[in-house]
Structure formats: structure tokens, C-alpha cells
Scaffold this active site. Sequence first.
Site, short mmCIF file in Angstrom:
data_model
loop_
_atom_site.label_atom_id
_atom_site.label_comp_id
_atom_site.label_asym_id
_atom_site.label_seq_id
_atom_site.Cartn_x
_atom_site.Cartn_y
_atom_site.Cartn_z
N ARG A 23 0.85 -1.18 0.00
CA ARG A 23 0.00 0.00 0.00
C ARG A 23 0.89 1.24 0.00
O ARG A 23 1.98 1.24 0.55
CB ARG A 23 -0.91 0.02 1.24
CG ARG A 23 -2.12 -0.87 1.12
CD ARG A 23 -3.09 -0.68 2.28
NE ARG A 23 -2.57 -1.21 3.52
CZ ARG A 23 -2.21 -0.49 4.57
NH1 ARG A 23 -2.28 0.83 4.52
NH2 ARG A 23 -1.76 -1.05 5.66
N ASP A 36 -10.12 -9.11 9.41
CA ASP A 36 -9.61 -7.79 9.07
C ASP A 36 -10.60 -6.64 9.24
O ASP A 36 -10.23 -5.58 9.72
CB ASP A 36 -9.09 -7.80 7.62
CG ASP A 36 -8.21 -6.61 7.31
OD1 ASP A 36 -7.39 -6.23 8.16
OD2 ASP A 36 -8.33 -6.06 6.19
N HIS A 94 -11.62 -1.55 11.41
CA HIS A 94 -10.51 -2.43 11.09
C HIS A 94 -10.40 -3.48 12.21
O HIS A 94 -9.52 -3.43 13.05
CB HIS A 94 -9.24 -1.58 11.00
CG HIS A 94 -8.04 -2.31 10.50
ND1 HIS A 94 -6.76 -2.00 10.89
CD2 HIS A 94 -7.91 -3.34 9.62
CE1 HIS A 94 -5.90 -2.79 10.28
NE2 HIS A 94 -6.57 -3.61 9.51
N SER A 134 -0.86 -3.36 12.96
CA SER A 134 -0.09 -4.42 12.33
C SER A 134 0.96 -4.96 13.29
O SER A 134 1.41 -4.25 14.20
CB SER A 134 0.58 -3.90 11.05
OG SER A 134 1.48 -2.85 11.37
N CYS A 162 0.63 -7.16 15.58
CA CYS A 162 0.15 -7.37 16.95
C CYS A 162 -0.67 -8.66 17.10
O CYS A 162 -1.40 -8.82 18.07
CB CYS A 162 -0.68 -6.17 17.41
SG CYS A 162 0.30 -4.68 17.67
N LYS A 210 -9.60 -2.05 1.55
CA LYS A 210 -9.41 -0.88 2.43
C LYS A 210 -10.12 0.36 1.89
O LYS A 210 -10.69 1.13 2.65
CB LYS A 210 -7.92 -0.58 2.59
CG LYS A 210 -7.06 -1.75 3.03
CD LYS A 210 -7.38 -2.25 4.42
CE LYS A 210 -6.32 -3.23 4.90
NZ LYS A 210 -6.62 -3.86 6.18
N TYR A 230 -1.18 -3.72 -7.02
CA TYR A 230 -1.06 -4.40 -5.74
C TYR A 230 -2.37 -4.34 -4.95
O TYR A 230 -3.09 -3.34 -4.98
CB TYR A 230 0.08 -3.78 -4.91
CG TYR A 230 0.10 -4.32 -3.50
CD1 TYR A 230 0.64 -5.59 -3.24
CD2 TYR A 230 -0.48 -3.63 -2.46
CE1 TYR A 230 0.61 -6.11 -1.97
CE2 TYR A 230 -0.51 -4.16 -1.18
CZ TYR A 230 0.03 -5.39 -0.94
OH TYR A 230 -0.01 -5.92 0.31
N ARG A 240 1.78 -12.16 -0.19
CA ARG A 240 0.39 -12.38 0.24
C ARG A 240 -0.19 -13.69 -0.29
O ARG A 240 0.30 -14.28 -1.24
CB ARG A 240 -0.48 -11.22 -0.27
CG ARG A 240 -0.11 -9.86 0.28
CD ARG A 240 -0.67 -9.65 1.65
NE ARG A 240 -0.23 -8.41 2.28
CZ ARG A 240 -0.91 -7.79 3.25
NH1 ARG A 240 -2.06 -8.30 3.67
NH2 ARG A 240 -0.44 -6.69 3.79
#
Length: 590
Positions: free
Chosen positions: A81, A287, A238, A260, A262, A218, A209, A375
Site C-alpha cells: 500500500r 480484518d 478495522h 499491524s 500485533c 481498504k 497491488y 500475500r
Amino acid sequence: MGKPSVHAAASPTPAPEAVDRWVQEVRALTEPARVHWCTGSDAEAAQLTAELEKSGELIRLDEQRFPRCHLYRSNPNDVARVEHLTFVCTRSEADAGPNNIWMAPDEAHRKMDALFRGAMRGRTLYVVPYCMGPIGSPYARCGVEITDSPYVVLNMRLMTRMGTPALERIAREGSFVRGLHSTGELDPERRFIMHFPEELSIKSYGSGYGGNALLGKKCHALRIASWQARTEGWLAEHMLLLALESPAGETHYVAAAFPSACGKTNLAMLVPPAAMPGWKVRTLGDDIAWLHPGPDGRLWAINPEAGYFGVAPGTNAKSNRNAFEMVQHDTIFTNVAMTKDRGPWWEGMDGEPAFDWQGRPYDPKNGPAAHPNSRFTVSAHNNPSYATESDDPAGVPISAIIFGGRRRALAPLVFEARDWRHGVLVGSGVASETTAAITGKVGVLRRDPMAMKPFAGYNFGDYWQHWLAIGARLPKPPKIFHVNWFRQDAAGKFLWPGFGENLRVLKWIMDRVAGRAGAHDTPIGYMPARADLDTQGLGLAPSTLDELLAVDAPAWRSDLAHLGGEFDQYGARMPEPLRQELDEVLRRFG
């Protein structure tokens, strides 16, 4: 070649006039060679896959071990991103807020239309109607992405309810989010992602991407949907969603927000430890969650996505068994390495790579074999812990909302907010500390309120005010908690084992919701005593548990003062009740 074919494919079902008119406008602007209206069918997916295999863009992996799996390699300059090139384009700059990069809508449209002019010459324009959430859910919302990337089409088919049923719902409702995308020349100097919340539209150019190109993710499900949610009276967050079932058959649904690194995906797909037989954890989403006040006074949630776009490195049978099992078939891998027998490979897996993510013979001198942000895209139905409630149009009632960060010393293992308003303060203070492996400095604080800093489509001051307003509408709001799996001792060793053992903390949270578990009052909220947590078999020393649950008053005063400074940047938009709540917590410390 410069003009669209007069034999452009028609919509397979009568297209809503607004969609058809928009498609024709984009067709005139971008000048594609042909137009294809996507149906979402298996036959369509097979045809697109075959075309990409023929062109070499998709590499079929070993069919015996990884049936219907493919490897895709993106341009090396297009692997993540691009937050610094992501704009929120509202008429008023103040509405976008200091948490976003702003551009005036007229200027943004001029810039993007100049890039899109003739951008699809010689290419196919794909019309991708999709639904975020179960097709029949009143909480779902629809969109249409126009793209010139068949890779995007295949990914959107896995990530959303894509195709004819979505187009039929748009025809019934009349509203949809417009998303226009082209890979362009993949030039980083000509790469922008523009969001127009007031118009419910997105324009993305120059990237193929995921987060930049799969506009349902997103861009729609968070940045545009958060604006929709404020207008319509719900929350787009989120957050993961999971179902927690006790050995007695009692089930609670939990939403949780983590920045992120975590452990968000690991928690969403948690495997109960052997020491806790009979417990079940099922995944509704890893997500994004859309949360709506229900007619019964509770908060009800759906996962708007239908698949996972997950980070591959570090995923293995030990770290996340469910995720590892689900990508063994029907998966698109992006920028992973490949073994000599055509299997996917990334750091954290057994075996050795033969080719790196760029297709070169693997050489450690070139860096990791798989790109660190490589990914997998896979249908949620592949997940062994898939919760069938994910397909329920009514959604699920949320018992608890959990916020979490990565703090070495400040935040205890778990605490409970006193009420909804205090919980909003807890969420607004979410933060993580960087590690030496990432930055060279340990403990650099990064605030990520509600884990939404890159994704809220409007001013955070207004966003927090909206959270407070939602709470005021809920006679039976979920309890709000904060967790921290990453507390360390003086030597830098983690005090808590994490992974599946986190279920022990979830058990205390569930018991608090049910009114069974004990807690004592502290300045930051309600916390378990040693005896309130099930630590049997962990071998934790009492002193370790005390350290996990300790509240350092001077450190907390300093952290809360820092948070107050963060609030100041929102000026008059900052909700006064949240400032008052911050003052109240400071007062409790004396």
C-alpha cells in the site's frame, strides 16, 4: 486500436441505468479494446486464469500438492500500500482531518482523469459488480469496480460476493460505490489512490497491488464505508470477528482491533491449547467488521469480506495452523518464493526455495526469498475454523470489543473499560512500540487509534464523536477491553506465552461479560486478580503474573499526557467528553 470495439460485451443481466451510464463514460475516457461484464461464474474464472497462465502472469503450482493454486509476481516497484499517495478528497480540508492527506475534489478529478485518458487502449475493461457482506443482508453495501487487470478480477472474486447477484442488488437499491482502477504504466511517479467520500467514489491509478487495486478492501470497506457509516449511523472498523464457544456450549462474539504486527490474524484463527479441552474458536473475519445498532439494543456485526488477503511470511503450521491449512488449495499467492518442485515458499516454512519472489534463482545476497509483504488470497470457506454465521444476513451480536497494541512495559495483559465512553478513550490511545529489527530503535511509540489511522475516511475528531453517539444509542452496548500480549521483562523476554494461550485471557473477558469473573478497580479500569485468570499448567511464577498485571502510575501519567497532546491537533473537532474522560483517568492517578 485507439477506439473501443463496437462489439463490446453487454451486461449479462439488465444493468442499472446508473451503472451502465457510468461504464460508458469510463469507456469513452479510457478507450479500451473491449468491455467485459463480470458474472462471477466458475467458467469465467477458469477462462481468465487460463489467459493469465498463457501470458505467463500466473504460474500454476504443483497440481497434486497445491490443487488450483497459482503464483503471481508483481512489479518490484509495486509491492505494498502507498499511504503517502493515498488521498481523501472532501470539499472541506477540515472534514478530511490531520489524520489524512487531503486534496480538493476538483483538483483530484482533473489529475486522475488526465491519467485515465486512453489508459486502457488495447486492454479489456472489466466491470466488476460486488457486494460487501452477505447478498441478502440489510447491513451489506454494494460497489462496482472498473479495472483493466484480470488479476484484480480473480482476487475480487475471492474477496467479495462478486458478480451477477451483486448487480441485481444494485438494480434493486439504486446505490453503489464507484471504483475506477487501472494499472497504468506501473510508474511510481504516476501512482495515486483518491477517495471521494461525499461522492462514494474511488479512483486508483498506477498500481496492481492488493490494497491499492482491490478497491472493495481498504478503499471501500474502510475509508468510504467509514464515511457512509457516520452518515447512516453505524461503524466500519478495522477489526477481526470471532466466535468463542465454551465447553458448556455458551457462545460469545468478539470484535477486536489491533495495529499491524500485533497478532490480529493469529487471534482470529486461534487454536485452543490442549490444556483447555472443549473450547472452540471460529473465525468470522480477520480484518474488517461493520457494526450496526440492532433493534434489540445490541451491536450487530458482519464481515463485509468473503476471503482473506493475508501476509504469507511467518505463516506455518505452528504459528497459525488454520491459515496454513487453508492455503493448500484454491489460492492465489503474490510475491512468494517457489521451490524446485513448484510449491510456494516463504520465510518461516520448512524446506528451501529455488526461486525468489522476482523469479530469480534464490541467492541470500538478494535478500529474503519471499517479499516481506508477500500475500495469499483465498476464500474464507477454505478456513477449517470458518464460522457459518459469516453468511447470516442478520450478522452476530457483539458481546465484547477488544483493543490491543504492542507495549513492552506500559499496558498490562488485560483490563476492562468502565463504560462505553471510557472504552472510546481506551481505543483512541491504542499504540505500538517498534522493535529493533524494524527501526534500529526499541520503543518508538506509534499511535494508531482504534487501529484505524490509515483507514478512517474523515477527521478523527468527528470519528470519535461518532463512536460516542453510537454508544448513546445502545441500551445494551458490548463491554470494551484492552489487551497486550507483548509485555517484556528487563531482559527483553516476553512474559506471556501468547498464541493459543491467549484463550485464557478471552475466557476471563467472556466471564466478565457473563458476570461471572472477578476484577478489581484501578485508575485505568477493571483488572483481574491473579486468581481470576486461568493459568493452570503455564508454569508462570506469581511474580511474573504480578508484572503482567502491574500498573505503573508515573508511566501512565506520562502516556496519558502524550495522548492529550495527540488530541490537541484536532482542535475544535475534538469531542469534549473524550477530553473529560482523559482528565478523569488522570485524576484517578492523583
